[in-house]
Scaffold this active site. Structure first.
Site, mmCIF file in Angstrom:
data_model
loop_
_atom_site.group_PDB
_atom_site.id
_atom_site.type_symbol
_atom_site.label_atom_id
_atom_site.label_comp_id
_atom_site.label_asym_id
_atom_site.label_seq_id
_atom_site.Cartn_x
_atom_site.Cartn_y
_atom_site.Cartn_z
ATOM 1 C CE LYS A 5 -3.622 2.649 0.174
ATOM 2 N NZ LYS A 5 -3.323 3.923 0.755
ATOM 3 C CG HIS A 58 -1.626 2.295 -4.120
ATOM 4 N ND1 HIS A 58 -2.067 3.483 -3.556
ATOM 5 C CD2 HIS A 58 -2.521 2.006 -5.097
ATOM 6 C CE1 HIS A 58 -3.173 3.876 -4.164
ATOM 7 N NE2 HIS A 58 -3.470 2.992 -5.104
HETATM 8 C C1 6PG Z 1 -5.732 5.841 -1.277
HETATM 9 C C2 6PG Z 1 -4.964 7.069 -0.902
HETATM 10 C C3 6PG Z 1 -5.127 7.390 0.542
HETATM 11 C C4 6PG Z 1 -4.218 8.463 1.088
HETATM 12 C C5 6PG Z 1 -4.028 9.719 0.357
HETATM 13 C C6 6PG Z 1 -2.596 10.128 0.433
HETATM 14 O O1 6PG Z 1 -5.059 4.930 -1.750
HETATM 15 O O2 6PG Z 1 -6.937 5.805 -1.113
HETATM 16 O O3 6PG Z 1 -3.617 6.852 -1.155
HETATM 17 O O4 6PG Z 1 -4.837 6.233 1.276
HETATM 18 O O5 6PG Z 1 -4.672 8.819 2.336
HETATM 19 O O6 6PG Z 1 -4.483 9.777 -0.920
HETATM 20 O O7 6PG Z 1 -2.628 11.400 0.818
HETATM 21 P P1 6PG Z 1 -1.473 12.462 0.889
HETATM 22 O O8 6PG Z 1 -1.441 13.057 -0.473
HETATM 23 O O9 6PG Z 1 -2.006 13.385 1.924
HETATM 24 O O10 6PG Z 1 -0.226 11.803 1.331
#
Ligand code: 6PG
Length: 477
Positions: A183, A186
């Protein structure tokens, strides 16, 4: 005990995940630190399925069928540890705690080890897709024991997104921290994708002179081709949006300072530890951080820039096609780097991660979902030991076909003083991997000169040192 699964932590992600389980026919025990939230969920959405509202931790645990499946949806870090401490003593061997937050995989490894000693399974599960995904089908990346997946997997498969071919966007990633590691990468790729798209937008605007509305149309067209993806789709929406207060394009009224919660930064920190060159992802993280340094930017406003004129209209159309090539080629590189990092993590921690399966479960539900991922899945399915995505014939051919335009875009960007660090880092990676010789031989010479750090020769085995301060003869080291 009547609930097949329980969710504690009912902020929007937890609430939507609980509703998703309930809508899929599971009886869901719900619990929150402040009970008002639990009651609100049942009042508002109770008709969607079977919920058991639990006010106390004891009631919550008692409501769960064995083996208990307890999903924790609280803030990563200390709140997660606090919830684990609260519930672990109430659980019995064979039960499982599932952490669906964006935890650091090292924390997940630590928690898994501690709970394993008590016979409790700990499943660190990456969940991607935001609020909407949690409700209607996220991509889920669960780590943990095989046994825990057997008890939990079928439920996750039911609530997850489905790829175009109908397969669920979840699979057992590997032991302990494997799910949260995947993750994390990802999210690193998510940062890189977003940065590359932002650069494409900036060049279309500043080099080719297109308006945000025109660029929205360009992105819509791209979204019908090989760049077809959720992030391209929402980019067109954001660019077409007009601010109601001013009538200006939305992108012109928002401060140009990007925030980050930290998962992209972790990706780069861990890549440095593993020695994996994720230069494209790193540039994406640095670009956000640079944008936030208002004081540095203000202090640098007077610095001289180039004097080139913007392109004419005729060139602008051709330029958009070139930018599409540059974006696509750079995207291939980001995914190459991200998958390299997953392979390296898998090797380091003995996770035995199936890279094809990772690509497969990212095809739907998650933020980086894209048609492109089906190609990556096929590449790894055809050859599970593929050393790099660039070694796949199809990707190698496409990037080769894109390279002239990719270079032309960077020439135009550089001439006009528009930063495109993602495109540039990706091209440098590509060219470095292609090179017959890298200047690293010189670096080795310097290290040997100032620190007797020794070197190896290209023409024979052994380790050597040159007596730089003496007669410069070579001696075996
Ligand atoms: C997802 C996203 C989510 C994450 C933000 C990252 O896979 O649904 O990655 O998990 O919280 O999108 O946010 P930042 O841009 O604040 O790091």
């Amino acid at each position: 005990a009547s609930a097949q699964i329980g969710v504690t932590g009912l902020a929007v992600m937890g609430r939507n995940l609980a509703r998703n389980f309930a809508r899929n026919g599971y009886t869901v025990a719900v619990h929150n630190r402040t009970a008002a939230r639990t009651r609100a969920l049942v009042e508002e959405f109770g008709q969607e399925g079977d919920f058991v509202a639990a006010e106390s931790a004891e009631d919550f645990v008692a409501a769960l069928e064995r083996p208990r499946r307890l999903v924790v949806m609280v803030k990563a870090g200390e709140p997660t540890d606090a919830v684990i401490e609260e519930f672990a003593p109430l659980l019995e061997p064979g039960d499982m705690i599932v952490d669906g937050g964006n935890a650091h995989f090292a924390d997940t490894r630590r928690r898994e080890r501690a709970l394993r000693e008590r016979g409790v399974h700990f499943v660190g599960a990456g969940v991607s897709g935001g609020e909407e995904g949690a409700l209607n089908g996220p991509s889920i990346m669960p780590g943990g024991s095989q046994e825990s997946y057997e008890a939990l997997g079928p439920m996750l498969e039911k609530i997850s997104a489905k790829a175009a071919d109908g397969s669920p966007c979840t699979a057992h990633i590997g032991p302990d921290g494997a799910g949260h590691f995947v993750k994390m990468v990802h999210n690193g790729i998510e940062y890189a994708d977003m940065q590359l798209i932002a650069e494409a937008y900036q060049l279309l605007r500043e080099v080719a002179g297109h308006s945000p509305a025109e660029i929205a149309d360009i992105f819509r067209t791209w979204n019908t081709g090989r760049l077809d993806s959720y992030l391209i789709e929402i980019t067109a929406e954001v660019l077409a949006h007009v601010d109601s207060a001013t009538g200006e394009p939305f992108v012109d009224v928002v401060r140009d300072q990007a925030e980050q919660k930290g998962t992209g930064r972790w990706t780069v920190q861990i890549a440095l530890d593993l020695g994996v060159p994720v230069s494209g992802i790193a540039e994406a993280v640095f670009a956000r951080s640079l944008s936030g340094h208002r004081e540095l930017r203000d202090a640098s406003r007077g610095l001289a820039g180039p004097t080139a004129e913007p392109l004419g209209k005729a060139d602008a159309a051709a330029f958009a096609d070139q930018v599409e090539q540059a974006l696509y080629a750079s995207k291939i590189v980001s995914y190459t780097q991200g998958f390299h990092q997953i392979a390296a993590g898998s090797e380091e921690y003995d996770w035995n991660i199936d890279l094809g399966a990772v690509a497969s479960i990212w095809r739907g539900g998650c933020i980086i979902r894209a048609a492109f991922l089906d190609r990556i899945r096929a590449a790894y399915d055809a050859r599970s030991d593929l050393p790099s995505l660039l070694a796949d014939e199809g990707f190698a051919r496409e990037i080769g076909e894109a390279q002239d335009d990719w270079r032309a875009v960077l020439v135009a960007a550089t001439r006009q003083g528009e930063p495109a660090p993602g495109f540039a880092a990706a091209l440098a990676y590509y060219d470095a991997l292609r090179a017959d010789r890298l200047p690293a031989a010189l670096t080795q010479g310097q290290r040997d000169y100032f620190g007797a750090h020794t070197y190896r020769r290209a023409d024979r085995e052994g380790t050597f040192h040159t007596l730089w301060g003496g007669d410069r003869s070579e001696v075996p080291a």
